[in-house]
Design a protein around this motif. Structure first.
Motif, PDB file in Angstrom:
ATOM      1  N   LEU A 160      14.436  -5.127  -6.034  1.00 56.71           N
ATOM      2  CA  LEU A 160      13.491  -6.120  -6.533  1.00 56.71           C
ATOM      3  C   LEU A 160      13.292  -7.238  -5.514  1.00 56.71           C
ATOM      4  N   SER A 161      14.327  -7.598  -4.805  1.00 56.69           N
ATOM      5  CA  SER A 161      14.197  -8.622  -3.756  1.00 56.69           C
ATOM      6  C   SER A 161      13.249  -8.163  -2.658  1.00 56.69           C
ATOM      7  N   ASP A 162      13.319  -6.882  -2.322  1.00 58.28           N
ATOM      8  CA  ASP A 162      12.395  -6.333  -1.314  1.00 58.28           C
ATOM      9  C   ASP A 162      10.951  -6.442  -1.799  1.00 58.28           C
ATOM     10  N   LEU A 163      10.728  -6.123  -3.078  1.00 61.81           N
ATOM     11  CA  LEU A 163       9.380  -6.212  -3.642  1.00 61.81           C
ATOM     12  C   LEU A 163       8.872  -7.653  -3.581  1.00 61.81           C
ATOM     13  N   ARG A 164       9.712  -8.589  -3.939  1.00 58.24           N
ATOM     14  CA  ARG A 164       9.310 -10.001  -3.876  1.00 58.24           C
ATOM     15  C   ARG A 164       8.959 -10.417  -2.443  1.00 58.24           C
ATOM     16  N   GLU A 165       9.724  -9.926  -1.495  1.00 54.51           N
ATOM     17  CA  GLU A 165       9.451 -10.262  -0.095  1.00 54.51           C
ATOM     18  C   GLU A 165       8.095  -9.696   0.342  1.00 54.51           C
ATOM     19  N   ILE A 166       7.821  -8.470  -0.047  1.00 51.93           N
ATOM     20  CA  ILE A 166       6.531  -7.856   0.290  1.00 51.93           C
ATOM     21  C   ILE A 166       5.384  -8.636  -0.336  1.00 51.93           C
ATOM     22  N   LEU A 167       5.533  -9.002  -1.597  1.00 49.86           N
ATOM     23  CA  LEU A 167       4.473  -9.759  -2.267  1.00 49.86           C
ATOM     24  C   LEU A 167       4.261 -11.115  -1.612  1.00 49.86           C
ATOM     25  N   GLY A 168       5.347 -11.766  -1.232  1.00 48.36           N
ATOM     26  CA  GLY A 168       5.228 -13.057  -0.537  1.00 48.36           C
ATOM     27  C   GLY A 168       4.525 -12.916   0.803  1.00 48.36           C
ATOM     28  N   LYS A 169       4.880 -11.883   1.566  1.00 49.03           N
ATOM     29  CA  LYS A 169       4.222 -11.651   2.854  1.00 49.03           C
ATOM     30  C   LYS A 169       2.744 -11.334   2.663  1.00 49.03           C
ATOM     31  N   THR A 170       2.444 -10.590   1.596  1.00 51.57           N
ATOM     32  CA  THR A 170       1.048 -10.258   1.324  1.00 51.57           C
ATOM     33  C   THR A 170       0.259 -11.511   0.990  1.00 51.57           C
ATOM     34  N   MET A 171       0.826 -12.377   0.168  1.00 50.95           N
ATOM     35  CA  MET A 171       0.146 -13.628  -0.182  1.00 50.95           C
ATOM     36  C   MET A 171      -0.091 -14.476   1.060  1.00 50.95           C
ATOM     37  N   ASN A 172       0.923 -14.587   1.895  1.00 52.06           N
ATOM     38  CA  ASN A 172       0.764 -15.344   3.136  1.00 52.06           C
ATOM     39  C   ASN A 172      -0.277 -14.700   4.041  1.00 52.06           C
ATOM     40  N   GLY A 173      -0.282 -13.360   4.085  1.00 43.22           N
ATOM     41  CA  GLY A 173      -1.259 -12.652   4.904  1.00 43.22           C
ATOM     42  C   GLY A 173      -2.687 -12.914   4.462  1.00 43.22           C
ATOM     43  N   VAL A 174      -2.899 -13.005   3.153  1.00 42.04           N
ATOM     44  CA  VAL A 174      -4.242 -13.325   2.647  1.00 42.04           C
ATOM     45  C   VAL A 174      -4.622 -14.736   3.067  1.00 42.04           C
ATOM     46  N   LEU A 175      -3.691 -15.666   2.905  1.00 43.43           N
ATOM     47  CA  LEU A 175      -3.977 -17.058   3.266  1.00 43.43           C
ATOM     48  C   LEU A 175      -4.247 -17.219   4.761  1.00 43.43           C
ATOM     49  N   GLU A 176      -3.591 -16.394   5.566  1.00 44.07           N
ATOM     50  CA  GLU A 176      -3.763 -16.472   7.020  1.00 44.07           C
ATOM     51  C   GLU A 176      -4.923 -15.599   7.512  1.00 44.07           C
TER      52      GLU A 176
ATOM     53  N   LYS B  62      -5.012 -12.283   7.470  1.00 46.30           N
ATOM     54  CA  LYS B  62      -4.558 -10.992   7.994  1.00 46.30           C
ATOM     55  C   LYS B  62      -4.873  -9.842   7.032  1.00 46.30           C
ATOM     56  N   TYR B  63      -4.969 -10.153   5.743  1.00 52.45           N
ATOM     57  CA  TYR B  63      -5.265  -9.149   4.724  1.00 52.45           C
ATOM     58  C   TYR B  63      -6.473  -9.602   3.928  1.00 52.45           C
ATOM     59  N   THR B  64      -7.244  -8.631   3.478  1.00 49.02           N
ATOM     60  CA  THR B  64      -8.363  -8.957   2.602  1.00 49.02           C
ATOM     61  C   THR B  64      -7.849  -9.092   1.180  1.00 49.02           C
ATOM     62  N   VAL B  65      -8.659  -9.685   0.344  1.00 43.27           N
ATOM     63  CA  VAL B  65      -8.293  -9.811  -1.064  1.00 43.27           C
ATOM     64  C   VAL B  65      -8.152  -8.420  -1.682  1.00 43.27           C
ATOM     65  N   ASP B  66      -9.009  -7.493  -1.273  1.00 44.11           N
ATOM     66  CA  ASP B  66      -8.908  -6.126  -1.799  1.00 44.11           C
ATOM     67  C   ASP B  66      -7.592  -5.461  -1.400  1.00 44.11           C
ATOM     68  N   GLN B  67      -7.149  -5.687  -0.189  1.00 40.37           N
ATOM     69  CA  GLN B  67      -5.861  -5.139   0.234  1.00 40.37           C
ATOM     70  C   GLN B  67      -4.726  -5.757  -0.580  1.00 40.37           C
ATOM     71  N   ALA B  68      -4.785  -7.050  -0.783  1.00 44.85           N
ATOM     72  CA  ALA B  68      -3.753  -7.728  -1.577  1.00 44.85           C
ATOM     73  C   ALA B  68      -3.784  -7.234  -3.020  1.00 44.85           C
ATOM     74  N   ARG B  69      -4.969  -7.003  -3.541  1.00 44.36           N
ATOM     75  CA  ARG B  69      -5.106  -6.498  -4.908  1.00 44.36           C
ATOM     76  C   ARG B  69      -4.460  -5.117  -5.031  1.00 44.36           C
ATOM     77  N   ALA B  70      -4.644  -4.272  -4.033  1.00 42.28           N
ATOM     78  CA  ALA B  70      -4.031  -2.945  -4.038  1.00 42.28           C
ATOM     79  C   ALA B  70      -2.507  -3.043  -4.041  1.00 42.28           C
ATOM     80  N   VAL B  71      -1.977  -3.944  -3.220  1.00 42.51           N
ATOM     81  CA  VAL B  71      -0.524  -4.154  -3.191  1.00 42.51           C
ATOM     82  C   VAL B  71      -0.039  -4.646  -4.556  1.00 42.51           C
ATOM     83  N   ALA B  72      -0.778  -5.565  -5.158  1.00 41.06           N
ATOM     84  CA  ALA B  72      -0.395  -6.110  -6.464  1.00 41.06           C
ATOM     85  C   ALA B  72      -0.425  -5.035  -7.549  1.00 41.06           C
ATOM     86  N   GLN B  73      -1.384  -4.127  -7.473  1.00 46.23           N
ATOM     87  CA  GLN B  73      -1.451  -3.053  -8.466  1.00 46.23           C
ATOM     88  C   GLN B  73      -0.252  -2.121  -8.354  1.00 46.23           C
ATOM     89  N   VAL B  74       0.126  -1.784  -7.132  1.00 42.19           N
ATOM     90  CA  VAL B  74       1.307  -0.947  -6.933  1.00 42.19           C
ATOM     91  C   VAL B  74       2.554  -1.689  -7.410  1.00 42.19           C
TER      92      VAL B  74
END
Length: 79
Positions: free
Chosen positions: A4-20, A22-34
């Motif tokens: 679960l800690s790994d999942l939280r880390e991935i989600l945090g990196k994804t959120m930061n990537g969207v803000l920076e 590096k990732y589109t909202v659609d990519q972040a949405r796909a990660v969130a769905q998984v």
């Protein structure tokens, strides 16, 4: 991703990537769905642990240290 800690880390990196940018909202949405599906699976493990009174060890995804279930002592002074 093993825990679960790994999942939280991935989600945090994804959120930061969207803000920076590096990732589109659609990519972040796909990660969130998984992540949502993984979370649902973890809920099933929690439910199984409850149903077996804590005897179910789980997959290790949820990091817990199972402790023996101790029932409270019955009162000796019943009247």
């Amino acid at each position: 991703m093993q825990t679960l800690s790994d999942l939280r880390e991935i989600l945090g990196k994804t959120m930061n990537g969207v803000l920076e940018g590096k990732y589109t909202v659609d990519q972040a949405r796909a990660v969130a769905q998984v992540a949502s599906e993984v979370n649902a699976s973890a809920r099933l493990e929690v439910d199984m642990a409850r149903a077996t009174d804590g005897d179910y060890k789980g997959s290790g995804f949820i990091e817990v240290d199972p402790k023996p279930h101790v029932r409270p002592a019955l009162a000796n002074n019943r009247q």
